[in-house]
Design a protein around this motif. Sequence first.
Motif, short mmCIF file in Angstrom:
data_model
loop_
_atom_site.label_atom_id
_atom_site.label_comp_id
_atom_site.label_asym_id
_atom_site.label_seq_id
_atom_site.Cartn_x
_atom_site.Cartn_y
_atom_site.Cartn_z
N LYS A 1 -1.17 20.37 -6.07
CA LYS A 1 -1.92 21.61 -5.82
C LYS A 1 -1.82 21.76 -4.28
O LYS A 1 -2.20 22.82 -4.13
N ALA B 1 2.27 19.00 0.27
CA ALA B 1 2.41 17.66 0.14
C ALA B 1 3.83 17.18 0.28
O ALA B 1 4.85 17.87 -0.04
N ARG C 1 0.97 3.90 -6.84
CA ARG C 1 0.10 2.71 -6.77
C ARG C 1 -1.39 3.03 -6.58
O ARG C 1 -2.31 2.48 -7.29
N GLY D 1 6.62 -1.47 -6.68
CA GLY D 1 6.72 -1.44 -7.98
C GLY D 1 8.14 -1.51 -8.40
O GLY D 1 8.94 -2.24 -7.93
C1 LIG Z 1 2.69 -2.19 1.66
C2 LIG Z 1 2.45 -1.02 0.99
C3 LIG Z 1 3.18 -0.74 -0.38
C4 LIG Z 1 2.97 0.19 -1.14
N1 LIG Z 1 3.70 0.39 -2.15
C5 LIG Z 1 3.59 1.43 -3.06
C6 LIG Z 1 4.27 1.55 -4.28
O1 LIG Z 1 5.01 0.83 -4.60
N2 LIG Z 1 4.25 2.85 -5.02
C7 LIG Z 1 3.47 3.80 -4.69
O2 LIG Z 1 3.11 4.79 -5.41
N3 LIG Z 1 2.57 3.55 -3.44
C8 LIG Z 1 2.67 2.47 -2.80
N4 LIG Z 1 1.90 2.42 -1.44
C9 LIG Z 1 0.72 3.18 -1.51
C10 LIG Z 1 1.01 4.45 -0.97
O3 LIG Z 1 1.03 4.42 0.62
C11 LIG Z 1 0.01 5.83 -1.43
O4 LIG Z 1 -1.00 5.34 -0.81
C12 LIG Z 1 0.07 6.02 -2.75
O5 LIG Z 1 1.74 5.99 -3.00
C13 LIG Z 1 -0.39 7.16 -2.76
O6 LIG Z 1 -0.66 7.47 -4.49
P1 LIG Z 1 -0.73 9.13 -5.02
O7 LIG Z 1 0.12 9.87 -4.35
O8 LIG Z 1 -1.33 8.90 -6.29
O9 LIG Z 1 -2.18 9.33 -4.31
P2 LIG Z 1 -2.64 10.60 -3.15
O10 LIG Z 1 -1.93 10.17 -1.83
O11 LIG Z 1 -4.13 10.44 -2.96
O12 LIG Z 1 -2.13 11.63 -3.68
C14 LIG Z 1 -2.83 12.52 -4.77
C15 LIG Z 1 -2.09 13.81 -4.77
O13 LIG Z 1 -2.55 14.54 -5.77
C16 LIG Z 1 -2.83 15.98 -5.43
N5 LIG Z 1 -3.69 16.51 -6.53
C17 LIG Z 1 -5.09 16.31 -6.48
N6 LIG Z 1 -5.63 16.99 -7.29
C18 LIG Z 1 -4.79 17.82 -7.97
C19 LIG Z 1 -4.97 18.36 -9.29
N7 LIG Z 1 -5.62 18.74 -9.91
N8 LIG Z 1 -3.46 19.07 -9.60
C20 LIG Z 1 -2.51 18.79 -8.96
N9 LIG Z 1 -2.31 17.80 -7.96
C21 LIG Z 1 -3.55 17.36 -7.36
C22 LIG Z 1 -3.12 15.92 -4.09
O14 LIG Z 1 -2.65 17.04 -3.46
C23 LIG Z 1 -2.32 14.77 -3.56
O15 LIG Z 1 -1.26 15.08 -2.87
C24 LIG Z 1 1.94 1.42 -0.80
C25 LIG Z 1 1.32 1.25 0.37
C26 LIG Z 1 1.50 -0.03 1.07
C27 LIG Z 1 0.79 -0.19 2.40
#
Ligand SMILES: Cc1cc2nc3c(=O)[nH]c(=O)nc-3n(C[C@H](O)[C@H](O)[C@H](O)COP(=O)(O)OP(=O)(O)OC[C@H]3O[C@@H](n4cnc5c(N)ncnc54)[C@H](O)[C@@H]3O)c2cc1C
Lengths: 314, 249
Positions: free
Chosen positions: A284, A288, A232, A250
């Motif tokens: 990284k 996580a 997301r 999603g």
């Molecule tokens: C009601 C509700 C519904 C939701 N529904 C969904 C849904 O359907 N799907 C969904 O995905 N989320 C959903 N979310 C959001 C969810 O809670 C998270 O906020 C979201 O999934 C985070 O996305 P992310 O992992 O991309 O980002 P982040 O949590 O910011 O994670 C990024 C990651 O990338 C890593 N990283 C950074 N740089 C690098 C690099 N250079 N190389 C390797 N790793 C790196 C970090 O260590 C971190 O673990 C919902 C939230 C709510 C409140």
Amino acid sequence: MSQNILIVAEHDGRTLSVATAKCVACAATVPDAALTVVVCAADTATLSQQAAALAGVGTVLTVEHPVHAHPLAAAIAPQIAALAGPYTHVFGPSSTFGKDLMPRIAALLKTVQVSDIMAIESATRFRRPIYAGNAIITVEVLDGAQVVGTVRTASFQPAAAGGSARIEAASPLIEPPSHTRFVSVSAARSDRPDLQTAARVVSGGRALGSAENFQLLYGLADTLGAAVGASRAAVDAGYAPNELQVGQTGKIIAPELYIAIGISGAIQHLTGIKDARTIVAINKDPDAPIFEIADFGLVGDLFEIVPQLQKLLG
Amino acid sequence: MKRILVGIKRVVDYNVRIRIKPDGSGVLTDGVKMSVNPFDEIALEEALRIKERGAAEEVVVVTVGPADCQPQLRTCLAMGADRALHVQTDTALEPLATAGVLRSLIEREQPFLVLLGKQAIDDDNGQTGQMLAALWDRPQATFASKIELTEEKARVTREVDAGLETLEIDLPAVVTVDLRLNEPRYVKLPDIMKAKKKPLETLTLESLGVTPRTQLKTLRHEPPAQRSKGVRVNDAAELLAALKQKGLL
Ligand SMILES: Cc1cc2nc3c(=O)[nH]c(=O)nc-3n(C[C@H](O)[C@H](O)[C@H](O)COP(=O)(O)OP(=O)(O)OC[C@H]3O[C@@H](n4cnc5c(N)ncnc54)[C@H](O)[C@@H]3O)c2cc1C
């Protein structure tokens, strides 16, 4: 008592969706059930043939009307409700099509809906996830109420081909309401595999940092013959279009291989991939949460690892 | 008066990792943080923005539930809702019954728009809005990521599996909202003080003439099947070798 199940077909006007074949497979696990698929479309000729070929289907009902050129719940629901009388169950897929439509049907039938059926224990007993899949409940429909259900498609394999159902035309009973009008759909048609049915998915998160960087994943996906998914956070930030979002809000998917790149593994994301056969995480941060459910974890910088993978895969 | 009705639900906060009671009879909620369902908060935010643009005159929030829902209604008043309705009942209503309650409130409040979240994150049913639209015999637009209003119509962009779909619907109508519609505002302390003086009316199911039916019984709660913990690989080459060995490449 024998059961009589009506399945509402999902399609894009030309092709029946795999979700429909999965609904048929789910309905077929209800003991002693006769299965009917109803196709509402502007032109039902090929769609009804496709439905009739699904193993286990006894009858295909066609409802042809120009209003059904687009899947409008307000137009389909009264039509299905008018046909639903003889059926013990009315099923549709837990896709945005079914999620939009089925509760409207249930309310017209003044009956209960069971959402996201993941297993059938009997004609009245169903298992479904709640709290983003963090609990599974078993529910019983009481007092012989008609059951409207959406089928969690990631829990079922599609029904096989080889059926030869009888096709019957049902007359469009209802003059469709004019209060709801289709304007457009921005289907980003691509020649990549479809996220919902792909055997392999490469998925990216916030860590990608930009829409340009996200292209890295398209390259890897193309090499692997994989579909592309996103968290997301990646969608919200505009790196990927909304139809690629995987998770609670999603798509719920069950590929053979899911590669999560720069995704932390929030519970809402994990909900969408629990049924994947093999999960790979590249992140990284060694702590996580994605690593808790990954079959293979690789700690490192995605901007180094993804190009290496590309190179090794040649 | 041009009025928007917003339905909200009190749920376990989305950050809480829920735990199932040892006897499988439910989910532990004692001492757990409760919040307004995030989708409903977005519905309210949208209603407030429509009012701030001058396209509505009053925003009314409603919830159906036990007495301890009132803090969540106060939060909504602090966000900017003009008044709150609390249909108080200790019975957990099924979506069709909740839709019936909302239907009778529409009779009373005559809104031109009803906004709800697309699903509550506890039961994940996703039914109430569509059921309400059916009982009301009015249009529905679910999973909205954009709402444009004119005098008698709304143009709603919906997040669907294929991408983005746009519908035009006549008002009044029910719209259920998705996450990308907006980002709800933070509540400020002075607003919390002001919210204490805003009207919060308590109603009963009897006074609305609703007798809820129970058509579904939950037999047991179980934790989901756990995935077994995997292995760490050291580099890209090792990863590909492992995948090949599993027959995945
Ligand atoms: C009601 C509700 C519904 C939701 N529904 C969904 C849904 O359907 N799907 C969904 O995905 N989320 C959903 N979310 C959001 C969810 O809670 C998270 O906020 C979201 O999934 C985070 O996305 P992310 O992992 O991309 O980002 P982040 O949590 O910011 O994670 C990024 C990651 O990338 C890593 N990283 C950074 N740089 C690098 C690099 N250079 N190389 C390797 N790793 C790196 C970090 O260590 C971190 O673990 C919902 C939230 C709510 C409140």
